[in-house]
Design an enzyme around this catalytic site. Sequence first.
Site, short mmCIF file in Angstrom:
data_model
loop_
_atom_site.label_atom_id
_atom_site.label_comp_id
_atom_site.label_asym_id
_atom_site.label_seq_id
_atom_site.Cartn_x
_atom_site.Cartn_y
_atom_site.Cartn_z
N THR A 192 -0.14 5.78 1.84
CA THR A 192 0.76 7.17 1.39
C THR A 192 -0.10 7.06 0.00
OG1 THR A 192 2.84 6.45 0.59
CG2 THR A 192 2.04 7.43 2.98
N ASP B 48 0.33 -2.11 5.15
CA ASP B 48 0.90 -0.89 4.56
C ASP B 48 0.98 -0.97 3.47
OD1 ASP B 48 2.23 1.49 4.97
OD2 ASP B 48 2.89 1.65 6.17
N GLU C 223 -15.02 19.83 9.02
CA GLU C 223 -14.78 18.76 10.32
C GLU C 223 -15.99 17.36 9.96
OE1 GLU C 223 -12.61 21.65 12.05
OE2 GLU C 223 -11.90 20.43 13.84
N ARG D 6 0.59 14.24 -1.89
CA ARG D 6 2.06 13.47 0.01
C ARG D 6 0.49 13.23 0.31
NH1 ARG D 6 6.20 14.30 -0.33
NH2 ARG D 6 6.99 13.23 1.02
N LYS E 183 3.05 7.44 -3.07
CA LYS E 183 4.34 6.84 -3.75
C LYS E 183 4.42 6.05 -5.48
CE LYS E 183 6.35 7.06 1.04
NZ LYS E 183 4.97 6.42 2.30
N TYR F 182 -13.22 24.59 6.06
CA TYR F 182 -13.05 23.50 7.03
C TYR F 182 -14.70 23.05 7.08
CZ TYR F 182 -9.68 24.22 10.67
OH TYR F 182 -8.62 24.54 11.14
N1 DSN Z 1 9.77 7.95 3.93
C1 DSN Z 1 9.15 6.86 2.80
C2 DSN Z 1 10.34 6.26 2.45
O1 DSN Z 1 11.11 7.15 1.98
O2 DSN Z 1 9.94 5.12 2.82
C3 DSN Z 1 8.77 5.99 3.84
O3 DSN Z 1 7.69 6.83 5.05
#
Ligand code: DSN
Length: 446
Positions: free
Chosen positions: A238, A212, A69, A247, A241, A67
């Site tokens: 994120t 984003d 925080e 993730r 990707k 933990y």
């Molecule tokens: N779920 C993602 C995507 O597939 O583009 C976006 O959050």
Amino acid sequence: MNEKKEYFHFIYFVNINMTIQTTDPELAQALENELHREREGLEMIPSENFVSPAVLEALGSVGTNKYSEGFPGKRYYGGNTCIDVIETLAQTRAKTLFGVSHANVQPYSGSPANQAVCFALLKPGEKLMGLNLTYGGHLTHGWKVNFSGTYYESVQYVTDPDGWLNYDTLAKQVLEERPKLLFVGATAYPRIFDWARLSEVARSVDAYLVADISHIAGLIVGGVHPSPVGYADVITTTTHKTLRGPRGAMILCNGEPSEPMKTPPERSRQYLPTMIDRAVFPGLQGGPHNHQTAAIAVALHEASQPAFKEYAVQVVQNAKTLATELSNRQFHLVTGGTDNHLLLIDLTNKNIGGADAEKALDRAGITVNKNTIPNDPRKPYDPSGIRLGTPPLTTRGMKEKEMILIAEWINEAIIHWSHREKLDDIRRKVKELTGQFPLYPELRYV
Ligand code: DSN
């Protein structure tokens, strides 16, 4: 190292002690099945990728036990000296890679990151604008059933019917609506964003511009998509990707160094780092996921290597090749093609909906997702399109030659979508091809 493996640039060996097999064979078998599915099929969902064994190792690390925080040097729990090093490494690497002064690496994923940004910048009921989900936007950019369309006054903008973002139309709508926050970013937009123009649009009403970049972060790092740094007030992304990490998510910005233990003197651009940090914790989240932070740090290190630039270039070249080959087979691409890692295909001339296309391709060993197209006459659960991308296949080392084969298999699967034997035949060819591009060959769960 042979050519096919060059994009990995890491050693394949993963030290798995086979513990799950002993303690939980049922779960071990499910993991093994997923490993085989990923290994033997063509993963073409543009928001997915394959992490390196080093990232997998960090994800399975002891960081998950702790933990912590708070933030490095300012924790509410003892025993955080090592975690402080891990989180500082992730922050420093993020700042260097993207060229910003502040990085929060704690958001559990993209939706919590966007939620934190809204929490930091808006009061409940204030107005935000975002690209409509069915035109390629995201749920958290103001979709009506999402928190962003519920706690705030949300106005959605759309693309032109041909799928292109129309900057003049957007500028006019922004002037009329005067939002306090403008989200720009997409899940199904195959073109480049003009950040300078978008910044002008947001500034015309003194709105915060939030970029984003979840889908395109790896392309930005690789230099094949312009960076919003210097134009956007806040950047969310994120990490799993095109960036090819675990993730997770990050929030990036510039401003006075964060003082997360103090309320900032005012809510303004100058104090964005503190506003963002405080929104993430204690505003929305509890303890950061330290194993995830460690894995983000590893991924950011990998993304800073020269090979990652080659990877990003190849992702786009592969997408462009796929676009040309599919267009040659009378597939209609929204916007007419792609400049990035993804393609949005309008199937209305193909006598098949997106849901059936997704199913048929799945049977053929090609994983894509059904997707709405601009002005879609059909419903989101059975829309008119499919969305596909090249990041995972490029990570495996596939290039233009393979894209040509894959375009033909997609074509055959769509033509013969109701013929199981034909789809199974394609699946055999897919398995033969993927066998030439090994994925975690040392890994096994049973
Ligand atoms: N779920 C993602 C995507 O597939 O583009 C976006 O959050």
